[in-house]
Enzyme design. Structure first.
Site, short mmCIF file in Angstrom:
data_model
loop_
_atom_site.label_atom_id
_atom_site.label_comp_id
_atom_site.label_asym_id
_atom_site.label_seq_id
_atom_site.Cartn_x
_atom_site.Cartn_y
_atom_site.Cartn_z
N GLY A 1 8.63 70.45 -54.39
CA GLY A 1 8.01 70.09 -55.66
C GLY A 1 8.96 70.45 -56.79
O GLY A 1 10.17 70.56 -56.59
N ARG A 2 8.39 70.70 -57.96
CA ARG A 2 9.25 70.94 -59.13
C ARG A 2 10.02 72.25 -59.01
O ARG A 2 11.17 72.33 -59.43
CB ARG A 2 8.41 70.89 -60.40
CG ARG A 2 8.02 69.45 -60.74
CD ARG A 2 6.91 69.39 -61.73
NE ARG A 2 5.64 69.77 -61.11
CZ ARG A 2 4.44 69.44 -61.58
NH1 ARG A 2 4.35 68.73 -62.68
NH2 ARG A 2 3.35 69.82 -60.96
N ILE A 3 9.40 73.26 -58.41
CA ILE A 3 10.12 74.54 -58.26
C ILE A 3 11.21 74.39 -57.19
O ILE A 3 12.34 74.84 -57.37
CB ILE A 3 9.15 75.69 -57.91
CG1 ILE A 3 8.15 75.89 -59.06
CG2 ILE A 3 9.93 76.98 -57.64
CD1 ILE A 3 7.05 76.90 -58.77
N ARG B 1 6.05 67.14 -47.73
CA ARG B 1 5.08 66.13 -47.29
C ARG B 1 5.56 64.73 -47.65
O ARG B 1 5.40 63.78 -46.93
CB ARG B 1 3.73 66.37 -47.98
CG ARG B 1 2.86 67.37 -47.26
CD ARG B 1 1.63 67.68 -48.07
NE ARG B 1 2.01 68.15 -49.40
CZ ARG B 1 1.15 68.61 -50.30
NH1 ARG B 1 -0.12 68.64 -50.03
NH2 ARG B 1 1.56 69.03 -51.47
N ILE C 1 8.59 82.76 -51.73
CA ILE C 1 8.09 82.98 -53.11
C ILE C 1 6.82 82.18 -53.33
O ILE C 1 6.37 82.04 -54.46
CB ILE C 1 9.14 82.56 -54.17
CG1 ILE C 1 9.56 81.09 -53.95
CG2 ILE C 1 10.33 83.49 -54.16
CD1 ILE C 1 9.96 80.40 -55.22
N ALA C 2 6.25 81.63 -52.24
CA ALA C 2 5.13 80.69 -52.41
C ALA C 2 3.80 81.43 -52.40
O ALA C 2 3.24 81.75 -53.45
CB ALA C 2 5.20 79.63 -51.34
N ARG C 3 3.29 81.70 -51.22
CA ARG C 3 2.03 82.43 -51.09
C ARG C 3 2.04 83.17 -49.76
O ARG C 3 2.61 82.67 -48.77
CB ARG C 3 0.84 81.47 -51.07
CG ARG C 3 0.33 81.01 -52.41
CD ARG C 3 -0.39 82.13 -53.16
NE ARG C 3 -0.89 81.68 -54.46
CZ ARG C 3 -0.18 81.68 -55.59
NH1 ARG C 3 1.06 82.12 -55.61
NH2 ARG C 3 -0.72 81.26 -56.72
N GLU D 1 -2.31 90.23 -49.95
CA GLU D 1 -1.79 91.07 -51.03
C GLU D 1 -2.90 91.40 -52.03
O GLU D 1 -3.84 90.62 -52.16
CB GLU D 1 -0.61 90.36 -51.73
CG GLU D 1 -1.00 89.11 -52.47
CD GLU D 1 0.21 88.43 -53.10
OE1 GLU D 1 1.17 88.12 -52.39
OE2 GLU D 1 0.15 88.20 -54.32
N HIS E 1 5.04 90.15 -55.99
CA HIS E 1 4.60 88.87 -56.57
C HIS E 1 5.02 88.76 -58.05
O HIS E 1 4.18 88.65 -58.95
CB HIS E 1 3.08 88.72 -56.42
CG HIS E 1 2.63 87.29 -56.49
ND1 HIS E 1 1.54 86.80 -55.81
CD2 HIS E 1 3.12 86.22 -57.18
CE1 HIS E 1 1.38 85.52 -56.07
NE2 HIS E 1 2.33 85.14 -56.90
N ILE E 2 6.34 88.77 -58.26
CA ILE E 2 6.85 88.78 -59.64
C ILE E 2 7.75 87.60 -59.95
O ILE E 2 8.48 87.62 -60.95
CB ILE E 2 7.61 90.10 -59.95
CG1 ILE E 2 8.79 90.30 -58.97
CG2 ILE E 2 6.67 91.29 -59.92
CD1 ILE E 2 9.77 91.39 -59.40
C1 DGY Z 1 1.73 81.13 -59.59
O1 DGY Z 1 1.81 80.73 -60.74
O2 DGY Z 1 1.14 80.52 -58.70
C2 DGY Z 1 2.37 82.45 -59.32
O3 DGY Z 1 2.50 82.67 -57.96
C3 DGY Z 1 1.56 83.55 -59.96
O4 DGY Z 1 0.32 83.63 -59.28
#
Ligand code: DGY
Length: 327
Positions: free
Chosen positions: A158-160, A180, A240-242, A271, A289-290
């Site tokens: 995606g964009r990130i 996807r 860095i996702a979830r 978390e 989560h920063i």
């Molecule tokens: C988001 O914007 O989804 C970051 O992970 C902060 O929750």
């Protein structure tokens, strides 16, 4: 007599000056002590509220919504919205909004920070130094894996993901990705000539694999024992996702037995709790989560959430409405 303002719950602590603008439109209930509300407390505090600004810590499900007939909008400052049951929101006539785009570049920067720290063993080396263990320079001390000239894999383009890919130009890296939906030719070109591959190829050929896909029941444990076994022994894995996209127990096993070189994790299953065995491993970089945490970006995220609730109270369509069928 002053007109009665609709009520808005600010579910977490926010920048006070940023919130001042909301006073023009709403009677605010704030939580500057930043307590995490239980579901019961959330239900209680949301009684009679027009809306809420929240973060990923607020779980918005059917049970909660059934107790809140007056609620019109829930607005998260995050881009991720796996904590919202969108279908239940629509059924209960509640608009749901997120905060996309404003965090793309900052989050991409952090993915690189984690990848570089992991590959070059930055935190491990720092702990060594702080512990007073540094006695001499050694030819093989803290040798890591190469970043420049290596192959960067991105799962979730995606964009990130695309912002992460663009940064590869400066390191002379090849970019491969799986998503996807394949990007169009122009987007692939802009993403440092990213090459679309199937998931299997991505796992097998990435020197550094960055996860940027959204969490959903379908993406639960996208990376588990079988996937880790396909990765190169010298590879790094960056999430860095979830939490929940990676099977943390499987990753701990892979790290412990050197199946991959290292991992950089900003997110964890359940978390802010995390698997305690991560703490025993040297080849993992752990952050709380920063990824989006620069002051400018966090303010932009809050601002985006505010724009959405203000649009709603004015009777306009919030720009980041997720469940358009609610209209
Ligand atoms: C988001 O914007 O989804 C970051 O992970 C902060 O929750």
């Amino acid at each position: 007599m002053k007109p009665v303002k609709p009520k808005l719950l600010i579910a977490r602590a926010m920048f006070p000056d940023a919130l001042a603008r909301l006073n023009e439109y709403f009677e605010l209930e704030q939580n500057q002590e930043d307590r995490i509300f239980s579901q019961d407390e959330l239900a209680e505090r949301l009684q009679g509220k027009f809306g809420m600004i929240c973060t990923s810590s607020a779980k918005i499900n059917r049970d909660l919504l059934s107790k809140l007939p007056e609620l019109k909008i829930i607005s998260t400052i995050a881009v991720g919205y796996d904590n919202f049951d969108l279908q239940a929101c629509t059924e209960h006539q509640v608009m749901a909004t997120n905060a996309p785009d404003v965090l793309n570049e900052t989050t991409a920067d952090f993915a690189w920070a984690l990848m570089m720290a992991t590959a070059r063993r930055v935190t491990e080396a720092e702990h060594f130094l702080r512990a007073g263990e540094w006695k001499k320079w050694g030819v093989d001390s803290f040798v890591g894996v190469e970043i420049h000239g290596s192959r960067l894999g991105i799962l979730g383009m995606g964009r990130i993901g695309q912002a992460i890919a663009r940064r590869a130009a400066g390191f002379g890296m090849e970019v491969i990705y799986h998503n996807r939906r394949r990007l169009n030719a122009e987007q692939e070109l802009a993403a440092h000539h990213a090459r679309y591959v199937d998931k299997e190829t991505l796992l097998r050929e990435s020197d550094h694999l960055i996860l940027v896909l959204p969490y959903s029941p379908e993406s639960h444990h996208t990376i588990g024992v079988a996937e880790l076994a396909k990765m190169k022994p010298g590879a790094t894995l960056i999430n860095i996702a979830r939490g929940g996209i990676v099977d943390d127990a499987a990753l701990i096993h892979a790290l412990r037995y050197g199946k991959i070189a290292g991992a950089g994790l900003d997110v964890f299953e359940n978390e802010p709790r995390f698997h305690p065995d991560f703490l025993d491993l040297k080849n993992v970089v752990l952050t709380p989560h920063i990824a989006s945490a620069s002051e400018r970006t966090r303010r932009a995220m809050v601002n985006r959430a505010m724009i959405n609730v203000i649009a709603a109270v004015r009777g306009e369509v919030p720009p980041d409405l997720l469940n358009r069928d609610v209209l």
